[in-house]
Design a protein around this motif. Structure first.
Motif, PDB file in Angstrom:
ATOM      1  N   VAL A  61      18.713   4.233  -6.511  1.00 45.96           N
ATOM      2  CA  VAL A  61      17.269   4.213  -6.726  1.00 45.96           C
ATOM      3  C   VAL A  61      16.750   2.802  -6.468  1.00 45.96           C
ATOM      4  N   ILE A  62      15.630   2.713  -5.775  1.00 44.30           N
ATOM      5  CA  ILE A  62      14.925   1.448  -5.588  1.00 44.30           C
ATOM      6  C   ILE A  62      13.944   1.311  -6.753  1.00 44.30           C
ATOM      7  N   VAL A  63      14.019   0.187  -7.459  1.00 41.17           N
ATOM      8  CA  VAL A  63      13.134  -0.048  -8.608  1.00 41.17           C
ATOM      9  C   VAL A  63      12.199  -1.198  -8.258  1.00 41.17           C
ATOM     10  N   LEU A  64      10.906  -0.898  -8.230  1.00 39.25           N
ATOM     11  CA  LEU A  64       9.869  -1.891  -7.972  1.00 39.25           C
ATOM     12  C   LEU A  64       9.141  -2.137  -9.284  1.00 39.25           C
ATOM     13  N   THR A  65       9.226  -3.358  -9.801  1.00 38.27           N
ATOM     14  CA  THR A  65       8.570  -3.704 -11.060  1.00 38.27           C
ATOM     15  C   THR A  65       7.262  -4.418 -10.742  1.00 38.27           C
ATOM     16  N   VAL A  66       6.159  -3.890 -11.310  1.00 36.70           N
ATOM     17  CA  VAL A  66       4.835  -4.450 -11.035  1.00 36.70           C
ATOM     18  C   VAL A  66       4.079  -4.673 -12.349  1.00 36.70           C
TER      19      VAL A  66
ATOM     20  N   ILE B 180       3.727  -8.127  -7.998  1.00 40.46           N
ATOM     21  CA  ILE B 180       5.076  -7.579  -7.922  1.00 40.46           C
ATOM     22  C   ILE B 180       6.026  -8.549  -8.614  1.00 40.46           C
ATOM     23  N   VAL B 181       6.675  -8.054  -9.649  1.00 45.44           N
ATOM     24  CA  VAL B 181       7.550  -8.865 -10.485  1.00 45.44           C
ATOM     25  C   VAL B 181       8.981  -8.853  -9.947  1.00 45.44           C
ATOM     26  N   GLY B 182       9.430  -7.718  -9.413  1.00 45.64           N
ATOM     27  CA  GLY B 182      10.801  -7.636  -8.939  1.00 45.64           C
ATOM     28  C   GLY B 182      11.066  -6.387  -8.118  1.00 45.64           C
ATOM     29  N   LEU B 183      12.150  -6.460  -7.355  1.00 42.87           N
ATOM     30  CA  LEU B 183      12.609  -5.334  -6.543  1.00 42.87           C
ATOM     31  C   LEU B 183      14.128  -5.320  -6.617  1.00 42.87           C
ATOM     32  N   THR B 184      14.696  -4.200  -7.034  1.00 45.81           N
ATOM     33  CA  THR B 184      16.147  -4.093  -7.133  1.00 45.81           C
ATOM     34  C   THR B 184      16.613  -2.752  -6.581  1.00 45.81           C
ATOM     35  N   LEU B 185      17.881  -2.715  -6.216  1.00 52.19           N
ATOM     36  CA  LEU B 185      18.526  -1.472  -5.798  1.00 52.19           C
ATOM     37  C   LEU B 185      19.563  -1.144  -6.857  1.00 52.19           C
TER      38      LEU B 185
ATOM     39  N   ILE C 130       0.843  -1.187   0.000  1.00 52.07           N
ATOM     40  CA  ILE C 130       0.000   0.000   0.000  1.00 52.07           C
ATOM     41  C   ILE C 130       0.880   1.238   0.000  1.00 52.07           C
ATOM     42  N   LEU C 131       0.638   2.121  -0.964  1.00 49.48           N
ATOM     43  CA  LEU C 131       1.339   3.391  -1.049  1.00 49.48           C
ATOM     44  C   LEU C 131       0.425   4.444  -0.454  1.00 49.48           C
ATOM     45  N   ASN C 132       0.903   5.102   0.606  1.00 49.01           N
ATOM     46  CA  ASN C 132       0.096   6.070   1.341  1.00 49.01           C
ATOM     47  C   ASN C 132       0.660   7.478   1.229  1.00 49.01           C
ATOM     48  N   ALA C 133      -0.240   8.439   1.148  1.00 51.58           N
ATOM     49  CA  ALA C 133       0.113   9.846   1.315  1.00 51.58           C
ATOM     50  C   ALA C 133      -0.464  10.227   2.665  1.00 51.58           C
ATOM     51  N   GLY C 134       0.391  10.305   3.675  1.00 48.84           N
ATOM     52  CA  GLY C 134      -0.109  10.471   5.034  1.00 48.84           C
ATOM     53  C   GLY C 134      -0.779   9.177   5.450  1.00 48.84           C
ATOM     54  N   ILE C 135      -2.035   9.252   5.877  1.00 48.22           N
ATOM     55  CA  ILE C 135      -2.764   8.027   6.239  1.00 48.22           C
ATOM     56  C   ILE C 135      -3.725   7.598   5.132  1.00 48.22           C
ATOM     57  N   ARG C 136      -3.767   8.353   4.060  1.00 44.78           N
ATOM     58  CA  ARG C 136      -4.678   8.062   2.950  1.00 44.78           C
ATOM     59  C   ARG C 136      -4.002   7.155   1.917  1.00 44.78           C
ATOM     60  N   PRO C 137      -4.561   5.976   1.654  1.00 45.65           N
ATOM     61  CA  PRO C 137      -3.979   5.097   0.632  1.00 45.65           C
ATOM     62  C   PRO C 137      -4.150   5.695  -0.768  1.00 45.65           C
ATOM     63  N   LEU C 138      -3.063   5.732  -1.525  1.00 42.72           N
ATOM     64  CA  LEU C 138      -3.123   6.210  -2.905  1.00 42.72           C
ATOM     65  C   LEU C 138      -3.252   5.065  -3.893  1.00 42.72           C
ATOM     66  N   LEU C 139      -2.573   3.954  -3.568  1.00 48.73           N
ATOM     67  CA  LEU C 139      -2.530   2.836  -4.497  1.00 48.73           C
ATOM     68  C   LEU C 139      -2.282   1.563  -3.708  1.00 48.73           C
ATOM     69  N   GLU C 140      -2.998   0.505  -4.075  1.00 48.66           N
ATOM     70  CA  GLU C 140      -2.791  -0.814  -3.470  1.00 48.66           C
ATOM     71  C   GLU C 140      -2.376  -1.761  -4.583  1.00 48.66           C
ATOM     72  N   ILE C 141      -1.240  -2.435  -4.377  1.00 51.90           N
ATOM     73  CA  ILE C 141      -0.710  -3.361  -5.365  1.00 51.90           C
ATOM     74  C   ILE C 141      -0.681  -4.756  -4.748  1.00 51.90           C
ATOM     75  N   PRO C 142      -1.418  -5.707  -5.321  1.00 53.47           N
ATOM     76  CA  PRO C 142      -1.346  -7.078  -4.793  1.00 53.47           C
ATOM     77  C   PRO C 142       0.098  -7.592  -4.851  1.00 53.47           C
ATOM     78  N   LEU C 143       0.531  -8.251  -3.794  1.00 53.91           N
ATOM     79  CA  LEU C 143       1.892  -8.777  -3.763  1.00 53.91           C
ATOM     80  C   LEU C 143       2.144  -9.743  -4.920  1.00 53.91           C
ATOM     81  N   SER C 144       1.081 -10.415  -5.377  1.00 57.91           N
ATOM     82  CA  SER C 144       1.222 -11.335  -6.514  1.00 57.91           C
ATOM     83  C   SER C 144       1.526 -10.598  -7.819  1.00 57.91           C
TER      84      SER C 144
END
Length: 139
Positions: free
Chosen positions: A104-109, A57-62, A41-55
């Protein structure tokens, strides 16, 4: 959800600077990342902006990157040399030319039939220290 629940939620979020990449989000902005019920869940303050199912998520790299400012190193050397002599010249160059972390952290979805890369950096600490916190949210 009460005030204390909101406060607890805020404290468990990983603070990141969103740099861009997702078609539904504008950037750059500071966001909190959290996970709940199989979603990132990506939040701006306490308000959710976007929810991405963990399934999805293709990859995470630094992606590590840094640069050293030659101009600042030269300015530090000149000032250090003028104030303290030869040893100050070396110290001024070293201090003025410190590396800046551009990692940069790269999250591939998954996004529809395509994959998109979301780019983040550390909000309050360097990106390399933020990366393990983000990775932990995905497990």
């Amino acid at each position: 959800m009460g005030f204390l629940d909101n406060l607890k939620k805020q404290l468990t979020l990983v603070q990141v600077k969103y740099l861009g990449g997702h078609p539904e989000l504008s950037g750059p902005s500071t966001l909190g990342l959290g996970s709940s019920e199989g979603k990132l869940i990506l939040n701006a303050g306490i308000r959710p902006l976007l929810e991405i199912p963990l399934s999805d998520i293709v990859g995470l790299t630094l992606e590590k990157a840094s640069h050293r400012s030659a101009g600042k190193a030269a300015a530090g050397a000149i000032i250090g040399g003028a104030l303290t002599g030869g040893i100050g010249l070396l110290a001024g160059a070293a201090f003025g030319g410190r590396k800046k972390d551009d990692s940069v952290i790269v999250l591939t979805v998954k996004y529809g039939v395509a994959n998109v890369d979301l780019f983040f950096s550390g909000a309050n600490i360097d990106t390399a220290k933020t990366y393990p916190q983000v990775a932990k949210l995905l497990h």
